[in-house]
Design an enzyme around this catalytic site. Structure first.
Site, PDB file in Angstrom:
ATOM      1  CG  ASP A  15      -1.777   1.255   1.315  1.00 38.06           C
ATOM      2  OD1 ASP A  15      -2.469   1.555   0.323  1.00 38.06           O
ATOM      3  OD2 ASP A  15      -1.755   1.948   2.351  1.00 38.06           O
ATOM      4  CB  SER A  16       0.176   4.748  -0.836  1.00 39.71           C
ATOM      5  OG  SER A  16      -1.051   4.834  -0.138  1.00 39.71           O
ATOM      6  CE1 TYR A  47       2.916   5.739  -3.226  1.00 37.79           C
ATOM      7  CE2 TYR A  47       1.775   3.933  -4.301  1.00 37.79           C
ATOM      8  CZ  TYR A  47       2.901   4.426  -3.691  1.00 37.79           C
ATOM      9  OH  TYR A  47       3.994   3.616  -3.542  1.00 37.79           O
ATOM     10  CB  CYS A  78      -2.767   1.082  -2.555  1.00 33.27           C
ATOM     11  SG  CYS A  78      -2.903   2.830  -2.911  1.00 33.27           S
ATOM     12  CD  GLU A 158      -2.207   8.711   6.926  1.00 36.27           C
ATOM     13  OE1 GLU A 158      -1.220   9.313   7.365  1.00 36.27           O
ATOM     14  OE2 GLU A 158      -2.148   7.867   6.009  1.00 36.27           O
ATOM     15  CB  CYS A 192     -10.026   5.659  -0.177  1.00 35.80           C
ATOM     16  SG  CYS A 192      -8.556   6.286   0.652  1.00 35.80           S
ATOM     17  CB  THR A 193      -6.575   1.999   2.289  1.00 35.89           C
ATOM     18  OG1 THR A 193      -5.930   3.254   2.030  1.00 35.89           O
ATOM     19  CG2 THR A 193      -6.174   0.973   1.262  1.00 35.89           C
ATOM     20  CG  HIS A 194      -6.579   6.444   4.658  1.00 32.50           C
ATOM     21  ND1 HIS A 194      -5.845   5.759   3.704  1.00 32.50           N
ATOM     22  CD2 HIS A 194      -5.668   7.067   5.450  1.00 32.50           C
ATOM     23  CE1 HIS A 194      -4.554   5.975   3.900  1.00 32.50           C
ATOM     24  NE2 HIS A 194      -4.420   6.758   4.957  1.00 32.50           N
TER      25      HIS A 194
HETATM   26  N1  DGL Z   1      -4.074   3.932  -0.077  1.00 32.27           N
HETATM   27  C1  DGL Z   1      -4.742   4.960  -0.855  1.00 32.27           C
HETATM   28  C2  DGL Z   1      -5.983   4.377  -1.526  1.00 32.27           C
HETATM   29  O1  DGL Z   1      -6.529   3.392  -1.105  1.00 32.27           O
HETATM   30  C3  DGL Z   1      -5.104   6.162  -0.003  1.00 32.27           C
HETATM   31  C4  DGL Z   1      -3.935   6.983   0.466  1.00 32.27           C
HETATM   32  C5  DGL Z   1      -3.124   7.605  -0.652  1.00 32.27           C
HETATM   33  O2  DGL Z   1      -3.616   8.521  -1.352  1.00 32.27           O
HETATM   34  O3  DGL Z   1      -2.011   7.160  -0.861  1.00 32.27           O
HETATM   35  O4  DGL Z   1      -6.414   4.918  -2.508  1.00 32.27           O
END
Ligand code: DGL
Length: 275
Positions: A15-16, A47, A78, A158, A192-194
């Site tokens: 992941d990023s 990312y 990600c 975050e 999105c992961t978050h």
């Molecule tokens: N991991 C990214 C996603 O799921 C979110 C965080 C980022 O922008 O890197 O899109």
């Protein structure tokens, strides 16, 4: 790939940053006998606001590091990296199997709401590429799909600001940009992961009959089926391990990542690597 010799290799997860730990958590629950190596590219997070060229380059470098450590499957945890670089990663790593999170997320949404009116909340890059739109419409041509970039929600998660008036106001502001179109939605995809950390605040912004799905558990189920079908699943009896790698900031990774993984971490649990 000689599968008989590869069952004992770990699964690589990339992941990023720390967000993909939501996917790692689901993988550990679904596949408790598997060893997992997670790489968070915290040095280059986020990312979601970068160009496709940079995201592809970063994703390929991260995948190469995991491949060099010998893995039997790569999970691109990600959404942004999946949307931009999944095909490229598959070509680069062939014959290593590679799965992303967009397909499983789309599957979960379509299964929950056939013919649904889906709203995808994601990063700018994921929305720009329309990856969820394509995946959903391929599965269900009768569906309709809107996509909305919600970059600030990444920072909120975050920061640990997952509930209360601040996330509620920010979510309202984003949804307000859709105008009347938001009212017909009956399915929301946390693309999105978050965003699973903000699930409650996001769910509260919609009517109670709107389904809210994320891709973590469906991705883990896809990984389990793939390992079984390829004869790569590890035998029951082995207690799976978890190795955490990051490209920057082990203390921050541990502090913030613990929220995503749902377990307390310390900086000593995270190993710094360079790509
Ligand atoms: N991991 C990214 C996603 O799921 C979110 C965080 C980022 O922008 O890197 O899109």
């Amino acid at each position: 790939m000689n599968n008989a010799n590869n069952t004992e290799l770990p699964i690589g997860v990339f992941d990023s940053g720390v967000g993909g730990l939501t996917v790692l958590k689901a993988l550990a629950a679904e596949l408790p006998h598997e060893d997992l190596i997670y790489l968070g590219d915290t040095a280059r997070l986020p990312y979601g606001t970068k160009s496709p060229a940079s995201i592809s380059r970063y994703a390929c470098q991260a995948a190469r590091l995991l491949q060099q450590r010998e893995i039997k499957l790569l999970v691109v945890a990600c959404n942004t990296a999946t949307a931009v670089a999944l095909d490229q990663l598959r070509a680069q790593l062939h014959p290593l199997p590679v799965i992303g999170v967009v397909g499983p997320g789309a599957n979960a949404a379509v299964a929950a709401r056939p013919g649904g009116r889906h709203l995808v909340l994601a990063t700018e890059a994921t929305v720009r590429l329309g990856a969820y739109r394509r995946a959903i419409l391929e599965l269900d041509p009768s569906a309709s799909v809107q996509e909305l970039a919600c970059e600030l929600l990444v920072s909120l998660a975050e920061e640990g600001w997952n509930d209360g008036p601040i996330p509620a106001a920010i979510i309202d502001r984003y949804l307000g940009s859709l105008g009347a179109a938001a009212s017909g939605v009956n399915s929301v995809i946390l693309g999105c992961t978050h965003f699973p950390l903000l699930r409650q605040a996001i769910t509260a912004a919609f009517a109670s009959n709107v389904s809210v799905v994320d891709s973590a558990s469906t991705t883990a189920a896809v990984a389990r089926n793939l390992l079984q079908n390829m004869g790569l699943a590890r035998e029951i009896g082995h207690a799976g391990s978890m190795l955490l790698l990051a490209t920057d900031g082990t203390s921050r990774f541990a502090r913030v990542g613990g929220w995503f993984l749902g377990k307390k971490l310390s900086a000593g649990d995270v190993t710094l690597v360079d790509l």
